[in-house]
Scaffold this active site. Structure first.
Site, PDB file in Angstrom:
ATOM      1  N   ASP A  27       4.359  13.550   3.829  1.00  0.00           N
ATOM      2  CA  ASP A  27       4.659  13.454   5.265  1.00  0.00           C
ATOM      3  C   ASP A  27       4.433  12.032   5.796  1.00  0.00           C
ATOM      4  O   ASP A  27       3.766  11.845   6.823  1.00  0.00           O
ATOM      5  CB  ASP A  27       3.758  14.414   6.067  1.00  0.00           C
ATOM      6  CG  ASP A  27       3.753  15.829   5.512  1.00  0.00           C
ATOM      7  OD1 ASP A  27       4.795  16.297   5.045  1.00  0.00           O
ATOM      8  OD2 ASP A  27       2.684  16.480   5.582  1.00  0.00           O
ATOM      9  N   GLU A 234      11.215  21.647  11.060  1.00  0.00           N
ATOM     10  CA  GLU A 234       9.938  20.946  11.256  1.00  0.00           C
ATOM     11  C   GLU A 234      10.162  19.455  11.039  1.00  0.00           C
ATOM     12  O   GLU A 234      11.260  19.013  10.718  1.00  0.00           O
ATOM     13  CB  GLU A 234       8.870  21.468  10.299  1.00  0.00           C
ATOM     14  CG  GLU A 234       9.193  21.244   8.828  1.00  0.00           C
ATOM     15  CD  GLU A 234       8.175  21.872   7.872  1.00  0.00           C
ATOM     16  OE1 GLU A 234       7.216  22.521   8.323  1.00  0.00           O
ATOM     17  OE2 GLU A 234       8.367  21.720   6.651  1.00  0.00           O
TER      18      GLU A 234
HETATM   19  O1  FUB Z   1       2.118  18.821   4.976  1.00  0.00           O
HETATM   20  C1  FUB Z   1       2.070  20.102   5.544  1.00  0.00           C
HETATM   21  C2  FUB Z   1       3.386  20.458   6.137  1.00  0.00           C
HETATM   22  O2  FUB Z   1       4.384  20.465   5.134  1.00  0.00           O
HETATM   23  C3  FUB Z   1       3.911  19.496   7.164  1.00  0.00           C
HETATM   24  O3  FUB Z   1       3.261  19.562   8.392  1.00  0.00           O
HETATM   25  C4  FUB Z   1       5.330  19.896   7.156  1.00  0.00           C
HETATM   26  O4  FUB Z   1       6.186  19.033   7.823  1.00  0.00           O
HETATM   27  C5  FUB Z   1       5.599  19.981   5.667  1.00  0.00           C
HETATM   28  O5  FUB Z   1       5.865  18.737   5.106  1.00  0.00           O
END
Ligand code: FUB
Length: 334
Positions: A27, A234
């Site tokens: 991320d 997301e």
């Molecule tokens: O790293 C945990 C979660 O996985 C993140 O918040 C999402 O965007 C995905 O990458």
């Protein structure tokens, strides 16, 4: 997605290699401060929690910051730990994808975590330098929820984008109010969009209520929840190119990084295409950063762990726009 993958071959075909090899990082939120690249990733660990659709196996507990003199460097330099869950009084578990913003001579590090009731909130920690130390506020940002904060500075006005489905709990909210009975919208309903809120002058709160962003199709209709290879899931990120606002994001269960273009920071945004094809591993998450007139996609895959979903490695690759401002799609293993 890791079944039957020849990882030696995959590493050869990969358009980029891991920027960090002694830890798992994911991320990546990349920014340029005073001519240097700083990257703020999640710090993946094996918390020993089995895989589930809520993402409980992503049991991260701290953050490190990284720097690079140039995106052409082979590796990023670890600046050390900048925040630990034990320093955050309200946080119980799962420190997920963070971001940072600079205002004046202060740095504001934003991070999601589950509170004592297992509800994701977004916190802020403040420092005097991009490498910290950062001191967290004792409570999460009032009115914040879900995951994946990304802060965009539009000529001194700061916007926070956030929200993620499934384990990120976005589907539990309607009009910014949580109810455990709320679920995903049906396929023929409008897709969830990320939320956007303006940050207060002190950068420690919202000055506006979170508003849901609309991403629309070629006919001007909002994307539908069933449009899974284009709709928002997301990982929002906003950057500006040629006076247009680009909202990019992950489509989650279809594993693309897509983008949409708008005329204002709050949209609406018009779906414009894909930036990155699926990577090895379930999640895909990115940031986009300009460095010396070139543009770079920071992203991750699970190649370093040979396919373990929650043990990822951050990477960087240059991106290119065509004459119409469209981003050329990247195959991560060409
Ligand atoms: O790293 C945990 C979660 O996985 C993140 O918040 C999402 O965007 C995905 O990458």
């Amino acid at each position: 997605m890791s079944d039957n993958i020849d990882f030696n071959d995959l590493r050869k075909r990969a358009v980029s290699q891991p920027l960090v090899v002694d830890k798992y990082t994911a991320d990546p939120s990349a920014h340029v401060f005073d001519g240097k690249i700083y990257i703020y990733p999640s710090h993946d660990i094996d918390a020993g929690i089995p895989f589930n659709d809520n993402g409980d196996h992503f049991g991260m507990r701290d953050y490190h910051a990284y720097t690079m003199e140039s995106p052409d460097d082979k590796l990023a330099t670890d600046l050390g730990k900048i925040l630990d869950i034990d320093e955050v009084p309200w946080a119980k578990r799962q420190m997920w994808a963070p971001d940072i913003a600079r205002k004046g001579d202060k740095y504001y590090f934003y991070f999601p975590a589950k509170d004592k009731n297992d509800i994701f909130k977004i916190g802020v920690a403040i420092g005097d330098s991009p490498s910290g130390p950062f001191t967290p506020d004792p409570k999460p940002i009032e009115g914040s929820y879900s995951i994946d904060p990304a802060v965009f500075n539009d000529n001194g006005k700061y916007y926070m984008y956030f929200g993620g489905l499934w384990g990120g709990q976005l589907q539990k909210y309607r009009n910014n109010i949580y109810s455990n009975g709320n679920e995903l919208r049906s396929d023929d309903d409008f897709a969830f969009g990320p939320l956007v809120a303006e940050l207060s002058d002190d950068m420690r709160g919202f000055s506006t209520s979170p508003e849901e962003i609309i991403i629309q199709d070629e006919n001007g209709n909002p994307l539908l929840a069933g449009d899974k290879s284009r709709r928002y899931f997301e990982g929002p990120w906003v950057h500006k190119y040629n006076e247009k606002y680009y909202l990019s994001y992950s489509t989650g269960d279809t594993h693309f990084i897509c983008y949409a273009i708008g005329d204002t920071p709050k949209g609406p945004f018009n779906y414009a295409g894909k930036i990155l094809d699926p990577v090895v591993g379930w999640t895909t998450h990115h940031s986009i950063c300009e460095f010396n007139g070139r543009w770079f996609l920071f992203y991750h895959d699970s190649s370093l762990s040979e396919g373990v979903t929650h043990l990822r490695c951050m990477k960087v690759v240059e991106i290119f726009y065509d004459k119409n401002g469209l981003i050329k799609k990247i195959n991560p293993y060409s």
